[in-house]
Design a protein around this motif. Structure first.
Motif, PDB file in Angstrom:
ATOM      1  N   HIS A 142       0.806  -1.216   0.000  1.00 48.23           N
ATOM      2  CA  HIS A 142       0.000   0.000   0.000  1.00 48.23           C
ATOM      3  C   HIS A 142       0.843   1.272   0.000  1.00 48.23           C
ATOM      4  CE1 HIS A 142      -3.549  -2.395   0.339  1.00 48.23           C
ATOM      5  NE2 HIS A 142      -3.084  -2.978   1.419  1.00 48.23           N
ATOM      6  N   SER A 175       4.410   3.468  -1.924  1.00 49.77           N
ATOM      7  CA  SER A 175       5.227   3.599  -3.128  1.00 49.77           C
ATOM      8  C   SER A 175       6.714   3.428  -2.819  1.00 49.77           C
ATOM      9  CB  SER A 175       4.965   4.949  -3.807  1.00 49.77           C
ATOM     10  OG  SER A 175       5.218   6.010  -2.922  1.00 49.77           O
ATOM     11  N   LEU A 186      -2.220   5.773  -2.372  1.00 47.79           N
ATOM     12  CA  LEU A 186      -2.371   4.733  -3.378  1.00 47.79           C
ATOM     13  C   LEU A 186      -3.827   4.290  -3.383  1.00 47.79           C
ATOM     14  CD1 LEU A 186      -0.539   3.133  -5.351  1.00 47.79           C
ATOM     15  CD2 LEU A 186      -0.173   1.495  -3.521  1.00 47.79           C
ATOM     16  N   VAL A 246       5.180   2.617  -9.037  1.00 46.42           N
ATOM     17  CA  VAL A 246       5.241   1.829  -7.810  1.00 46.42           C
ATOM     18  C   VAL A 246       5.846   0.478  -8.173  1.00 46.42           C
ATOM     19  CG1 VAL A 246       3.919   0.775  -5.936  1.00 46.42           C
ATOM     20  CG2 VAL A 246       3.244   3.021  -6.834  1.00 46.42           C
ATOM     21  N   ARG A 260       0.799   3.681 -11.123  1.00 48.59           N
ATOM     22  CA  ARG A 260      -0.358   3.449 -10.248  1.00 48.59           C
ATOM     23  C   ARG A 260      -1.145   4.729 -10.048  1.00 48.59           C
ATOM     24  NH1 ARG A 260      -0.366  -0.915  -6.696  1.00 48.59           N
ATOM     25  NH2 ARG A 260      -2.484  -0.139  -6.317  1.00 48.59           N
ATOM     26  N   PHE A 267      -3.393   7.279  -7.698  1.00 51.54           N
ATOM     27  CA  PHE A 267      -3.408   7.775  -6.325  1.00 51.54           C
ATOM     28  C   PHE A 267      -4.573   8.736  -6.154  1.00 51.54           C
ATOM     29  CE2 PHE A 267       0.803   6.179  -6.519  1.00 51.54           C
ATOM     30  CZ  PHE A 267       1.300   6.079  -5.239  1.00 51.54           C
TER      31      PHE A 267
END
Length: 177
Positions: A39, A41, A135, A162, A167, A169
């Motif tokens: 969960h 980065s 995230l 990530v 990813r 966010f």
């Protein structure tokens, strides 16, 4: 920025103090746990990657990162960190970031530390906006931010890499001052 005194917490379990290099092994130990790492980065290949972070933390540049250790009152053991990984004195903004060892999840530590840091930034750093990115899979952080009065502003698609994958966010903010 290590000369700045941390805010007081309204929490009987923990307190904040300046983060130092001696905290690195405990910090690294929980950051590399799979159920923590998934969960975040963070991209830590070894403890040396984390040790490099202390160069920014020890900088005298007022716009460098500012982070404190979250430690148990009973033992002095590091169980988390919290602070601002970016500060803009010109724009009076900061981006809050925190992490917590799973052994203390669900005890109200993250919300109390987050609330204290945000209030402290508004009162001592003259901030007008504190933002946070989470995230999209990090439901615990979303709950903490919402408990602390942050409002969701939107989804940042492919915002950060990530561990080699782009990813999404969420971006949250709280304004004041």
């Amino acid at each position: 920025m290590q000369h700045i005194n941390p805010p007081e917490l309204q929490n009987n379990l923990v307190y904040l103090r300046p983060l130092n290099r001696a905290d690195a092994p405990a910090w690294h130990a929980y950051l590399t746990m799979p159920h923590v790492l998934e969960h975040t980065s963070w991209q830590l290949r070894s403890i040396d990657d984390l040790l490099q972070k202390f160069d920014a933390l020890e900088s005298s540049d007022p716009a460098s990162e500012l982070r404190f250790a979250i430690v148990l009152r009973s033992s002095g053991e590091l169980v988390g960190t919290i602070g601002f990984h970016s500060l803009s004195l010109l724009n009076k903004t900061a981006e809050i970031a925190y992490d917590l060892a799973p052994g203390v999840w669900g005890r109200g530590i993250a919300p109390s530390a987050c609330a204290a840091m945000v209030d402290w930034a508004f009162n001592h750093l003259d901030a007008v906006r504190i933002q946070a990115t989470a995230l999209d899979s990090n439901i615990r952080t979303v709950r903490v931010l919402e408990k602390c009065g942050f409002q969701r502003e939107g989804l940042l698609r492919n915002f950060r890499m990530v561990r080699g994958q782009p990813r999404d966010f969420w971006i949250y903010a709280r304004t004041g001052g």
